[in-house]
Design a protein around this motif. Structure first.
Motif, PDB file in Angstrom:
ATOM      1  N   ARG A   1       4.162   6.437  -0.546  1.00 42.59           N
ATOM      2  CA  ARG A   1       4.597   5.796   0.243  1.00 42.59           C
ATOM      3  C   ARG A   1       5.375   6.663   1.386  1.00 42.59           C
ATOM      4  NH1 ARG A   1       5.718   0.085   0.868  1.00 42.59           N
ATOM      5  NH2 ARG A   1       7.602  -0.120   2.127  1.00 42.59           N
TER       6      ARG A   1
ATOM      7  N   GLU B   1       6.340   3.019   8.400  1.00 44.63           N
ATOM      8  CA  GLU B   1       6.074   3.739   7.110  1.00 44.63           C
ATOM      9  C   GLU B   1       4.542   2.925   6.654  1.00 44.63           C
ATOM     10  OE1 GLU B   1       8.688   1.780   3.540  1.00 44.63           O
ATOM     11  OE2 GLU B   1       9.794   2.196   5.485  1.00 44.63           O
ATOM     12  N   ALA B   2       3.768   3.540   5.556  1.00 41.94           N
ATOM     13  CA  ALA B   2       2.738   2.910   5.167  1.00 41.94           C
ATOM     14  C   ALA B   2       2.192   3.244   3.679  1.00 41.94           C
ATOM     15  CB  ALA B   2       1.625   3.552   5.997  1.00 41.94           C
ATOM     16  N   GLU B   3       1.553   2.380   3.007  1.00 45.36           N
ATOM     17  CA  GLU B   3       1.237   2.856   1.414  1.00 45.36           C
ATOM     18  C   GLU B   3       0.016   3.314   1.844  1.00 45.36           C
ATOM     19  OE1 GLU B   3       1.270   0.394  -2.414  1.00 45.36           O
ATOM     20  OE2 GLU B   3      -0.742  -0.005  -1.289  1.00 45.36           O
TER      21      GLU B   3
ATOM     22  N   HIS C   1      -2.079   1.513   4.546  1.00 42.03           N
ATOM     23  CA  HIS C   1      -1.755  -0.056   4.948  1.00 42.03           C
ATOM     24  C   HIS C   1      -0.287   0.306   5.364  1.00 42.03           C
ATOM     25  CE1 HIS C   1      -0.222  -4.043   4.460  1.00 42.03           C
ATOM     26  NE2 HIS C   1      -1.437  -4.384   4.787  1.00 42.03           N
TER      27      HIS C   1
ATOM     28  N   GLU D   1       3.189  -0.679   6.208  1.00 40.28           N
ATOM     29  CA  GLU D   1       4.345  -1.409   5.326  1.00 40.28           C
ATOM     30  C   GLU D   1       5.333  -1.612   6.050  1.00 40.28           C
ATOM     31  OE1 GLU D   1       3.986  -2.671   2.190  1.00 40.28           O
ATOM     32  OE2 GLU D   1       1.812  -2.418   2.322  1.00 40.28           O
ATOM     33  N   GLY D   2       5.691  -1.021   7.104  1.00 38.61           N
ATOM     34  CA  GLY D   2       6.899  -1.384   7.913  1.00 38.61           C
ATOM     35  C   GLY D   2       6.872  -0.519   9.132  1.00 38.61           C
TER      36      GLY D   2
ATOM     37  N   LYS E   1       3.369  -1.842  11.509  1.00 40.18           N
ATOM     38  CA  LYS E   1       2.913  -3.239  11.050  1.00 40.18           C
ATOM     39  C   LYS E   1       2.763  -4.281  11.771  1.00 40.18           C
ATOM     40  CE  LYS E   1       4.703  -6.118   7.261  1.00 40.18           C
ATOM     41  NZ  LYS E   1       4.589  -5.973   5.863  1.00 40.18           N
TER      42      LYS E   1
END
Length: 154
Positions: free
Chosen positions: A78, A86-88, A108, A110-111, A115
């Motif tokens: 993360r 932020e991303a995974e 991906h 994530e925030g 996103k």
């Protein structure tokens, strides 16, 4: 979601040797400029790397956390870089034969702002960045985890 694949000329264990060294993170992650601290339990689940993004005089301090690990097969991170978001990030290592590993990096958002953008806008940028990250990771892993271990024949 961006998916990037590269063949490495080394074993999954050699790749995880680099991934398990949190201090090497800024050497292969595009955008990470320095490492401020690494939890002593890295890369255990929930452990963190404390890094900075950007360059002087504008450095943003943030963290990357291990969400899951199945060494030497997969690592899920993360990654945070606020205010960008932020991303995974999932890194999977699959042996392809003697001394060859297929490494897949899936990112991906994530925030944050990334996103909110549609994948046709973000995926090409993420793919380009992750292609360079995998190139750097291969450089380290194929040479035993140390950028200075190049042979004199190279």
């Amino acid at each position: 979601m961006s998916r990037t694949v590269k063949l490495f000329r080394c074993s999954p264990e050699q790749i995880f040797k680099v991934l398990s060294d949190g201090w090497s993170y800024a050497s292969w992650v595009v955008g990470a400029s320095r490492i401020r601290d690494v939890d002593s339990t890295w890369p255990a689940k929930d452990s963190q790397i404390h890094h900075s993004v950007g360059s002087w005089p504008i450095l943003l301090n943030d963290t990357t956390t291990v969400a899951a690990i199945d060494a030497p097969h997969s690592l899920t991170l993360r990654a945070r870089a606020w205010p960008f978001g932020e991303a995974e990030v999932v890194i999977e290592c699959e042996p392809e034969g003697p001394g060859v590993t297929r490494v897949t990096m899936v990112e991906h958002p994530e925030g944050g702002p990334a996103k909110l953008l549609p994948p046709p806008l973000t995926d090409p940028v993420l793919h380009a960045r992750n292609s360079e990250a995998l190139r750097r990771l291969a450089y380290l892993a194929e040479r035993g985890g140390h950028a200075t271990s190049r042979s004199s024949a190279e």
